[in-house]
Design a protein around this motif. Structure first.
Motif, PDB file in Angstrom:
ATOM      1  N   GLN A 111     -53.027  -2.708 -10.976  1.00 59.91           N
ATOM      2  CA  GLN A 111     -53.372  -1.941 -11.130  1.00 59.91           C
ATOM      3  C   GLN A 111     -53.767  -2.098 -12.943  1.00 59.91           C
ATOM      4  OE1 GLN A 111     -52.675   1.469  -9.629  1.00 59.91           O
ATOM      5  NE2 GLN A 111     -52.412   2.946 -12.193  1.00 59.91           N
ATOM      6  N   GLY A 155     -66.547   2.453  -8.195  1.00 65.37           N
ATOM      7  CA  GLY A 155     -65.439   2.899  -7.493  1.00 65.37           C
ATOM      8  C   GLY A 155     -64.647   2.198  -6.531  1.00 65.37           C
ATOM      9  N   PHE A 156     -64.620   1.606  -6.042  1.00 67.18           N
ATOM     10  CA  PHE A 156     -64.171   1.154  -4.995  1.00 67.18           C
ATOM     11  C   PHE A 156     -62.411   0.947  -5.483  1.00 67.18           C
ATOM     12  CE2 PHE A 156     -62.798  -2.814  -2.551  1.00 67.18           C
ATOM     13  CZ  PHE A 156     -62.811  -2.791  -1.484  1.00 67.18           C
ATOM     14  N   GLY A 157     -62.513   0.606  -6.720  1.00 68.10           N
ATOM     15  CA  GLY A 157     -60.671   0.214  -7.095  1.00 68.10           C
ATOM     16  C   GLY A 157     -60.062   1.523  -7.307  1.00 68.10           C
ATOM     17  N   GLU A 173     -60.933   4.093  -5.790  1.00 69.86           N
ATOM     18  CA  GLU A 173     -60.988   4.800  -4.228  1.00 69.86           C
ATOM     19  C   GLU A 173     -59.747   4.017  -3.747  1.00 69.86           C
ATOM     20  OE1 GLU A 173     -65.317   5.852  -2.759  1.00 69.86           O
ATOM     21  OE2 GLU A 173     -64.696   3.433  -2.173  1.00 69.86           O
ATOM     22  N   ASN A 174     -59.124   2.725  -3.892  1.00 70.37           N
ATOM     23  CA  ASN A 174     -58.483   2.189  -3.344  1.00 70.37           C
ATOM     24  C   ASN A 174     -56.982   2.563  -3.580  1.00 70.37           C
ATOM     25  OD1 ASN A 174     -59.932  -0.218  -1.227  1.00 70.37           O
ATOM     26  ND2 ASN A 174     -59.679  -1.279  -3.160  1.00 70.37           N
ATOM     27  N   MET A 175     -56.885   2.848  -5.336  1.00 69.21           N
ATOM     28  CA  MET A 175     -55.714   3.886  -5.761  1.00 69.21           C
ATOM     29  C   MET A 175     -55.780   5.334  -5.048  1.00 69.21           C
ATOM     30  SD  MET A 175     -56.451   1.647  -9.535  1.00 69.21           S
ATOM     31  CE  MET A 175     -55.665   2.536 -10.052  1.00 69.21           C
ATOM     32  N   GLY A 176     -56.411   5.251  -4.911  1.00 72.10           N
ATOM     33  CA  GLY A 176     -56.056   6.834  -3.494  1.00 72.10           C
ATOM     34  C   GLY A 176     -56.183   8.089  -5.092  1.00 72.10           C
ATOM     35  N   VAL A 177     -57.149   7.923  -5.663  1.00 71.33           N
ATOM     36  CA  VAL A 177     -57.397   8.298  -7.228  1.00 71.33           C
ATOM     37  C   VAL A 177     -58.197   9.665  -6.497  1.00 71.33           C
ATOM     38  CG1 VAL A 177     -59.191   8.595  -9.393  1.00 71.33           C
ATOM     39  CG2 VAL A 177     -57.891   6.759  -8.472  1.00 71.33           C
ATOM     40  N   PRO A 178     -58.381  11.097  -6.615  1.00 65.65           N
ATOM     41  CA  PRO A 178     -58.965  12.165  -6.394  1.00 65.65           C
ATOM     42  C   PRO A 178     -60.200  12.124  -7.339  1.00 65.65           C
ATOM     43  CG  PRO A 178     -57.052  12.912  -7.660  1.00 65.65           C
ATOM     44  CD  PRO A 178     -57.047  11.675  -8.024  1.00 65.65           C
ATOM     45  N   THR A 179     -61.470  12.179  -5.460  1.00 66.57           N
ATOM     46  CA  THR A 179     -63.070  12.571  -5.703  1.00 66.57           C
ATOM     47  C   THR A 179     -63.400  12.873  -7.401  1.00 66.57           C
ATOM     48  OG1 THR A 179     -63.290  12.936  -3.948  1.00 66.57           O
ATOM     49  CG2 THR A 179     -65.276  12.983  -5.083  1.00 66.57           C
ATOM     50  N   ILE A 235     -62.545  10.164  -9.926  1.00 66.51           N
ATOM     51  CA  ILE A 235     -63.270   8.576  -9.447  1.00 66.51           C
ATOM     52  C   ILE A 235     -64.388   8.846 -10.482  1.00 66.51           C
ATOM     53  CG2 ILE A 235     -64.671   7.517  -7.725  1.00 66.51           C
ATOM     54  CD1 ILE A 235     -62.782   8.179  -6.142  1.00 66.51           C
ATOM     55  N   TRP A 236     -65.226  10.013 -10.013  1.00 72.03           N
ATOM     56  CA  TRP A 236     -66.305  10.152 -10.987  1.00 72.03           C
ATOM     57  C   TRP A 236     -66.623   9.886 -12.541  1.00 72.03           C
ATOM     58  CZ3 TRP A 236     -71.391   9.091  -9.312  1.00 72.03           C
ATOM     59  CH2 TRP A 236     -71.417   9.627  -7.743  1.00 72.03           C
ATOM     60  N   VAL A 250     -65.880   6.551 -13.453  1.00 70.16           N
ATOM     61  CA  VAL A 250     -67.391   5.241 -12.853  1.00 70.16           C
ATOM     62  C   VAL A 250     -68.077   5.580 -13.858  1.00 70.16           C
ATOM     63  CG1 VAL A 250     -68.879   4.844 -12.031  1.00 70.16           C
ATOM     64  CG2 VAL A 250     -66.811   5.222 -10.392  1.00 70.16           C
ATOM     65  N   MET A 306     -59.949   1.108 -13.356  1.00 66.11           N
ATOM     66  CA  MET A 306     -58.970   1.238 -12.742  1.00 66.11           C
ATOM     67  C   MET A 306     -57.444   1.688 -13.711  1.00 66.11           C
ATOM     68  SD  MET A 306     -59.466  -2.063 -10.261  1.00 66.11           S
ATOM     69  CE  MET A 306     -57.272  -1.862  -9.347  1.00 66.11           C
TER      70      MET A 306
END
Lengths: 266, 281
Positions: B88, B111-113, B115-121, B124-125, B128, B164
């Motif tokens: 990270q 958004g893939f990274g 998502e893998n890190m468990g960031v809230p939705t 993420i947006w 991104v 990330m």
């Protein structure tokens, strides 16, 4: 030869069908497929046709684009249709040389051809209006309960979405390798099954080698971005049902019930 | 504090026969010392097989040292529990743009990274959007990566790492498969991230033209760091560079040859304008 394949490709547009929850579309596809095989008379098929065409209309995907997907199976359709038409026993309708067309044969041929065409159009409608990621999200959520039975649902879903992403890349690569081999005198145009199969070897070997190399690169890139399986993963686009989705579920059930009723009645 | 601190780093690849017995050992990294301060733009130069990509994979904890240690932001890469923190902190962009984009839509790939890190939705947006804007690819967010040019794909890959929120980005030969325009685009974006977002950049490449604006340059050969210094210093040692099989930029080479044939030109000319000015005066 490969570029015309539209099955499994996404067609970007802003339509009701694009917005629907992927689980609804999966549900539709499942019931639609069952419907195709339940329907065995002209009335049930008319209902299927109405359903399919209104869905196509709503999707804003050009009809011509969708029909392109059929080109790949035309030969199959003709052969299967002919076999059904000529080789099914029943009351003879007409005789062409040694071949006889029977009434049951004609019906079977028509039914089978129609089913295949409807199947291709209906299922490609789902992939055309759903991004592979949404589709796999839908699958993952719908099949979630299987996780308890140790089915690797997340992994299967991810594999599918990656496979879909790489189809166009590998198609392009096949084209390139073909041209490179042709430039060195490889012959892909010879007729004859054995020769054709032999000609595929110098095409498939480099394609497989490169696919494995890509797979290894991709695995490393995924690891570098902290991929560690489905555990603790959040979603960028989580699935929520909206009002439209609930209405769609209802319509699909009504539609399916209609097909069943028409089969029983006629 | 140094964000990257490698001490006597050694990496050995084992060649194995069909039964898995070790046949031989090839040493890809041989006692590498590397110290990078936060916020710097560092370049690592080397021809094929010099060990520069192996070094890059160590910084991202994709490989762990056979001997020696490497600390990324104070964390030892050899400790398995540090792996995800390190990945990270130090994001990595690879050579082939096609083989590192996972999703079929630009924004989903970025958004893939997270998502893998468990960031809230919601976050993420936000990430991104910021990441795509920082590489000027926001207007392509709903496009398919297959329709982008090589340079654009590489910028998406950089955005995927930026989402990330790393402190450091490692670019492992990001331009090797691009056309000259795409190459410039990617290098420009890397410099912008370095200057505007204060991201530490480690650029690994074999194109010498790309390193002229770096803060510090390392040259690798046969698993060792053989030269280091500021670009102007490195580029003034033309003969030494050639002995490590590096291609010196044309303009530097021209200045070097002019000097050898008696024209009073200083060594280490990096830009065409510089040479023109020197020759005019």
């Amino acid at each position: 030869m490969f570029r015309e394949i539209t099955i499994g490709q996404y067609y970007p547009a802003d339509s009701l069908l694009h917005r629907l929850d992927p689980r609804v579309k999966l549900f539709f596809t499942l019931f639609y497929m069952i419907g195709i095989f339940v329907a065995d008379n002209i009335f049930a098929f008319s209902l299927l046709t109405v359903g399919l065409f209104s869905a196509v209309k709503l999707s804003k995907v050009p009809f011509g684009y969708m029909v392109k997907g059929l080109q790949a199976i035309i030969l199959l359709l003709i052969i299967a249709g002919a076999f059904n038409m000529f080789l099914t026993p029943g009351q003879t309708l007409a005789t062409v040389g040694p071949l006889t067309i029977t009434d049951v044969g004609l019906k079977n041929a028509g039914l089978m051809t129609a089913r295949m065409i409807y199947l291709i159009i209906g299922t490609s409608l789902m992939t055309l209006t759903t991004t592979p990621n949404r589709l796999t999200d839908g699958l993952e959520t719908s099949l979630g309960p299987l996780q308890k039975l140790n089915v690797p649902v997340h992994e299967i879903a991810l594999m599918m979405s990656i496979a879909l992403r790489f189809i166009p890349i590998l198609v392009e690569e096949t084209d390139k390798i073909m041209k490179a081999q042709m430039a060195r005198g490889a012959d892909f145009e010879t007729k004859g099954l054995v020769r054709k199969a032999k000609a595929m070897v110098p095409l498939l070997v480099p394609l497989f080698v490169s696919a494995f190399r890509r797979a290894s690169d991709l695995a490393m890139a995924m690891e570098a971005r902290c991929y560690h399986g489905g555990e603790g993963r959040t979603k960028m686009k989580p699935l929520h049902y909206s009002k439209e989705d609930r209405v769609a579920y209802l319509l699909i059930l009504l539609f399916f019930a209609g097909v069943v009723v028409l089969r029983i009645l006629f | 504090m140094n964000i990257i601190d490698a001490r006597k780093l050694v990496h050995e690849y084992f060649r194995r026969d069909e039964e898995g017995n070790v046949e031989g050992v090839s040493v890809a990294l041989d006692g590498v010392d590397l110290k990078v301060k936060a916020g710097q733009f560092i370049s690592v130069l080397g021809h094929n097989g010099s060990g520069k990509s192996t070094l890059a994979k160590h910084i991202n904890a994709l490989l762990t040292p056979s001997d020696g240690t490497i600390y990324v932001d104070g964390k030892n890469t050899a400790e398995p529990e540090n792996t995800y923190d390190i990945r990270q902190t130090a994001g990595m962009v690879f050579q082939n743009p096609d083989n590192q984009i996972i999703a079929s839509i630009v924004e989903e790939d970025v958004g893939f990274g997270p998502e893998n890190m468990g960031v809230p939705t919601d976050e993420i947006w936000e990430r991104v959007e910021n990441a795509l804007k920082s590489v000027q690819m926001w207007k392509y967010r709903t496009h398919s990566p297959n329709r982008l040019s090589g340079g654009q794909k590489q910028r998406v890959a950089i955005a995927g790492v930026m989402a990330m929120q790393p402190k450091c980005i490692i670019l492992d030969e990001p331009t090797a498969m691009l056309d000259p325009d795409g190459r410039k685009e990617v290098i420009r974006v890397a410099h912008e991230l370095n200057q505007k977002k204060n991201i530490t950049v480690i650029l690994i490449t074999h194109y010498m033209e790309e390193v002229v604006d770096s803060d510090y340059v390392y040259v690798m050969d046969k698993g060792k760091i053989v030269m280091e210094g500021v670009p102007r210093d490195i580029f003034s040692r033309v003969d030494e560079l050639k002995s490590h099989r590096m291609d010196v930029p044309q303009i530097t080479l021209l200045a070097h040859e002019l000097k050898r044939s008696g024209v009073p030109v200083p060594e280490g000319i990096l830009h065409r304008k510089e040479l023109i000015n020197v020759l005019n005066s």
